[in-house]
Motif scaffolding. Structure first.
Motif, PDB file in Angstrom:
ATOM      1  N   THR A  21       0.820  -1.220   0.000  1.00  0.00           N
ATOM      2  CA  THR A  21       0.000   0.000   0.000  1.00  0.00           C
ATOM      3  C   THR A  21       0.848   1.262   0.000  1.00  0.00           C
ATOM      4  O   THR A  21       0.573   2.190  -0.743  1.00  0.00           O
ATOM      5  N   GLY A  22       1.854   1.301   0.824  1.00  0.00           N
ATOM      6  CA  GLY A  22       2.641   2.520   0.969  1.00  0.00           C
ATOM      7  C   GLY A  22       3.430   2.900  -0.261  1.00  0.00           C
ATOM      8  O   GLY A  22       3.405   4.062  -0.695  1.00  0.00           O
ATOM      9  N   ILE A  23       4.137   1.959  -0.844  1.00  0.00           N
ATOM     10  CA  ILE A  23       4.975   2.274  -2.002  1.00  0.00           C
ATOM     11  C   ILE A  23       4.139   2.674  -3.224  1.00  0.00           C
ATOM     12  O   ILE A  23       4.411   3.706  -3.838  1.00  0.00           O
ATOM     13  N   PRO A  24       3.078   1.916  -3.592  1.00  0.00           N
ATOM     14  CA  PRO A  24       2.252   2.368  -4.719  1.00  0.00           C
ATOM     15  C   PRO A  24       1.564   3.718  -4.450  1.00  0.00           C
ATOM     16  O   PRO A  24       1.426   4.539  -5.358  1.00  0.00           O
ATOM     17  N   ALA A  25       1.170   3.968  -3.208  1.00  0.00           N
ATOM     18  CA  ALA A  25       0.540   5.247  -2.881  1.00  0.00           C
ATOM     19  C   ALA A  25       1.528   6.391  -3.049  1.00  0.00           C
ATOM     20  O   ALA A  25       1.178   7.456  -3.576  1.00  0.00           O
ATOM     21  N   LEU A  26       2.749   6.181  -2.610  1.00  0.00           N
ATOM     22  CA  LEU A  26       3.778   7.205  -2.772  1.00  0.00           C
ATOM     23  C   LEU A  26       4.048   7.463  -4.252  1.00  0.00           C
ATOM     24  O   LEU A  26       4.155   8.617  -4.682  1.00  0.00           O
ATOM     25  N   LEU A  27       4.145   6.395  -5.044  1.00  0.00           N
ATOM     26  CA  LEU A  27       4.368   6.563  -6.484  1.00  0.00           C
ATOM     27  C   LEU A  27       3.222   7.315  -7.150  1.00  0.00           C
ATOM     28  O   LEU A  27       3.449   8.199  -7.982  1.00  0.00           O
ATOM     29  N   ALA A  28       1.980   6.977  -6.789  1.00  0.00           N
ATOM     30  CA  ALA A  28       0.821   7.671  -7.363  1.00  0.00           C
ATOM     31  C   ALA A  28       0.853   9.150  -7.003  1.00  0.00           C
ATOM     32  O   ALA A  28       0.566  10.016  -7.850  1.00  0.00           O
ATOM     33  N   ILE A  48      -2.939  12.510  -6.963  1.00  0.00           N
ATOM     34  CA  ILE A  48      -2.591  12.987  -5.623  1.00  0.00           C
ATOM     35  C   ILE A  48      -3.669  12.541  -4.639  1.00  0.00           C
ATOM     36  O   ILE A  48      -3.376  12.038  -3.554  1.00  0.00           O
ATOM     37  N   PHE A  49      -4.928  12.701  -5.036  1.00  0.00           N
ATOM     38  CA  PHE A  49      -6.049  12.270  -4.189  1.00  0.00           C
ATOM     39  C   PHE A  49      -6.040  10.747  -4.007  1.00  0.00           C
ATOM     40  O   PHE A  49      -6.205  10.239  -2.905  1.00  0.00           O
ATOM     41  N   VAL A  50      -5.824  10.035  -5.109  1.00  0.00           N
ATOM     42  CA  VAL A  50      -5.785   8.569  -5.051  1.00  0.00           C
ATOM     43  C   VAL A  50      -4.681   8.103  -4.100  1.00  0.00           C
ATOM     44  O   VAL A  50      -4.887   7.221  -3.258  1.00  0.00           O
ATOM     45  N   GLY A  51      -3.496   8.697  -4.210  1.00  0.00           N
ATOM     46  CA  GLY A  51      -2.391   8.337  -3.329  1.00  0.00           C
ATOM     47  C   GLY A  51      -2.697   8.641  -1.872  1.00  0.00           C
ATOM     48  O   GLY A  51      -2.362   7.866  -0.977  1.00  0.00           O
ATOM     49  N   GLY A  52      -3.375   9.758  -1.611  1.00  0.00           N
ATOM     50  CA  GLY A  52      -3.748  10.111  -0.242  1.00  0.00           C
ATOM     51  C   GLY A  52      -4.728   9.121   0.356  1.00  0.00           C
ATOM     52  O   GLY A  52      -4.578   8.702   1.511  1.00  0.00           O
ATOM     53  N   VAL A  53      -5.721   8.726  -0.422  1.00  0.00           N
ATOM     54  CA  VAL A  53      -6.690   7.737   0.062  1.00  0.00           C
ATOM     55  C   VAL A  53      -6.001   6.395   0.287  1.00  0.00           C
ATOM     56  O   VAL A  53      -6.274   5.698   1.264  1.00  0.00           O
ATOM     57  N   LEU A  55      -2.849   5.924   1.099  1.00  0.00           N
ATOM     58  CA  LEU A  55      -2.063   6.023   2.329  1.00  0.00           C
ATOM     59  C   LEU A  55      -2.950   5.955   3.571  1.00  0.00           C
ATOM     60  O   LEU A  55      -2.559   5.381   4.587  1.00  0.00           O
ATOM     61  N   LEU A  56      -4.145   6.520   3.492  1.00  0.00           N
ATOM     62  CA  LEU A  56      -5.089   6.431   4.606  1.00  0.00           C
ATOM     63  C   LEU A  56      -5.449   4.972   4.867  1.00  0.00           C
ATOM     64  O   LEU A  56      -5.497   4.532   6.016  1.00  0.00           O
ATOM     65  N   GLY A  57      -5.673   4.209   3.811  1.00  0.00           N
ATOM     66  CA  GLY A  57      -5.957   2.783   3.960  1.00  0.00           C
ATOM     67  C   GLY A  57      -4.801   2.046   4.613  1.00  0.00           C
ATOM     68  O   GLY A  57      -4.998   1.192   5.480  1.00  0.00           O
ATOM     69  N   GLY A  62      -2.539  -0.758   9.422  1.00  0.00           N
ATOM     70  CA  GLY A  62      -1.311  -1.031  10.139  1.00  0.00           C
ATOM     71  C   GLY A  62      -1.273  -0.532  11.566  1.00  0.00           C
ATOM     72  O   GLY A  62      -0.241  -0.560  12.205  1.00  0.00           O
ATOM     73  N   HIS A  63      -2.363  -0.088  12.109  1.00  0.00           N
ATOM     74  CA  HIS A  63      -2.366   0.488  13.455  1.00  0.00           C
ATOM     75  C   HIS A  63      -2.582  -0.559  14.546  1.00  0.00           C
ATOM     76  O   HIS A  63      -2.920  -1.700  14.269  1.00  0.00           O
ATOM     77  N   ARG A  64      -2.416  -0.135  15.776  1.00  0.00           N
ATOM     78  CA  ARG A  64      -2.614  -1.004  16.935  1.00  0.00           C
ATOM     79  C   ARG A  64      -4.083  -0.992  17.342  1.00  0.00           C
ATOM     80  O   ARG A  64      -4.709   0.057  17.382  1.00  0.00           O
ATOM     81  N   ASP A  65      -4.615  -2.162  17.658  1.00  0.00           N
ATOM     82  CA  ASP A  65      -5.977  -2.310  18.166  1.00  0.00           C
ATOM     83  C   ASP A  65      -5.921  -2.633  19.651  1.00  0.00           C
ATOM     84  O   ASP A  65      -4.923  -3.126  20.158  1.00  0.00           O
ATOM     85  N   SER A  66      -7.028  -2.378  20.335  1.00  0.00           N
ATOM     86  CA  SER A  66      -7.176  -2.791  21.730  1.00  0.00           C
ATOM     87  C   SER A  66      -7.982  -4.077  21.742  1.00  0.00           C
ATOM     88  O   SER A  66      -9.003  -4.178  21.057  1.00  0.00           O
ATOM     89  N   TYR A  67      -7.539  -5.037  22.522  1.00  0.00           N
ATOM     90  CA  TYR A  67      -8.208  -6.332  22.623  1.00  0.00           C
ATOM     91  C   TYR A  67      -8.611  -6.586  24.068  1.00  0.00           C
ATOM     92  O   TYR A  67      -7.909  -6.185  24.995  1.00  0.00           O
ATOM     93  N   ARG A  68      -9.720  -7.277  24.221  1.00  0.00           N
ATOM     94  CA  ARG A  68     -10.131  -7.757  25.538  1.00  0.00           C
ATOM     95  C   ARG A  68     -10.626  -9.187  25.370  1.00  0.00           C
ATOM     96  O   ARG A  68     -11.596  -9.440  24.646  1.00  0.00           O
TER      97      ARG A  68
END
Length: 135
Positions: A21-28, A48-53, A55-57, A62-68
């Protein structure tokens, strides 16, 4: 026994998400930004918009979740939503020193998280093994 922790995706999955996701988004984004100076193609700046969306994905995946982990099941709280799974939703699990995968029944994707991110990985393994059998 309730076990609460925060964990991100396993390192291998995190690298895969970053690469896919990151590398193709940066290239776009770069093509959308610099392309109009080189060629006259209408709509090229939309990349530019496509790459921004894109990167948002990548950021959301890739973020941390909270689990219980509790008697009733697994609660997973992320940036956009909270989801609760009953233990009966899972067929089994697989654990290594670095990561744990909870396999869901049917065509649903597995729940994966890094054990290296948790403070007490042995408590997490113990809580899961009380409810699920190893795959």
């Amino acid at each position: 026994m309730d076990v609460e922790f925060e964990a991100g995706p396993p390192d291998a999955l995190r690298r895969r998400v970053t690469i896919l996701t990151g590398i193709p988004a940066l290239l776009a984004t770069v093509v959308g930004t610099l392309g109009p100076f080189v060629v006259d193609v209408p709509g090229l700046t939309n990349l530019i918009f496509v790459g921004g969306v894109w990167l948002l994905g990548s950021w959301l995946l890739g973020h941390r979740d909270s689990y219980r982990l509790s008697e009733s099941g697994v609660r997973r709280s992320g940036r956009l939503r909270t989801r609760t799974y009953d233990w009966s939703d899972f067929e089994g699990y697989e654990a290594s020193d670095e990561a744990m995968t909870l396999y869901r029944s049917g065509p649903w994707p597995a729940v994966r998280f890094s054990l290296t991110d948790t403070e007490e990985p042995d408590r997490v393994r113990e809580a899961v093994s009380q409810h699920l059998s190893a795959a």
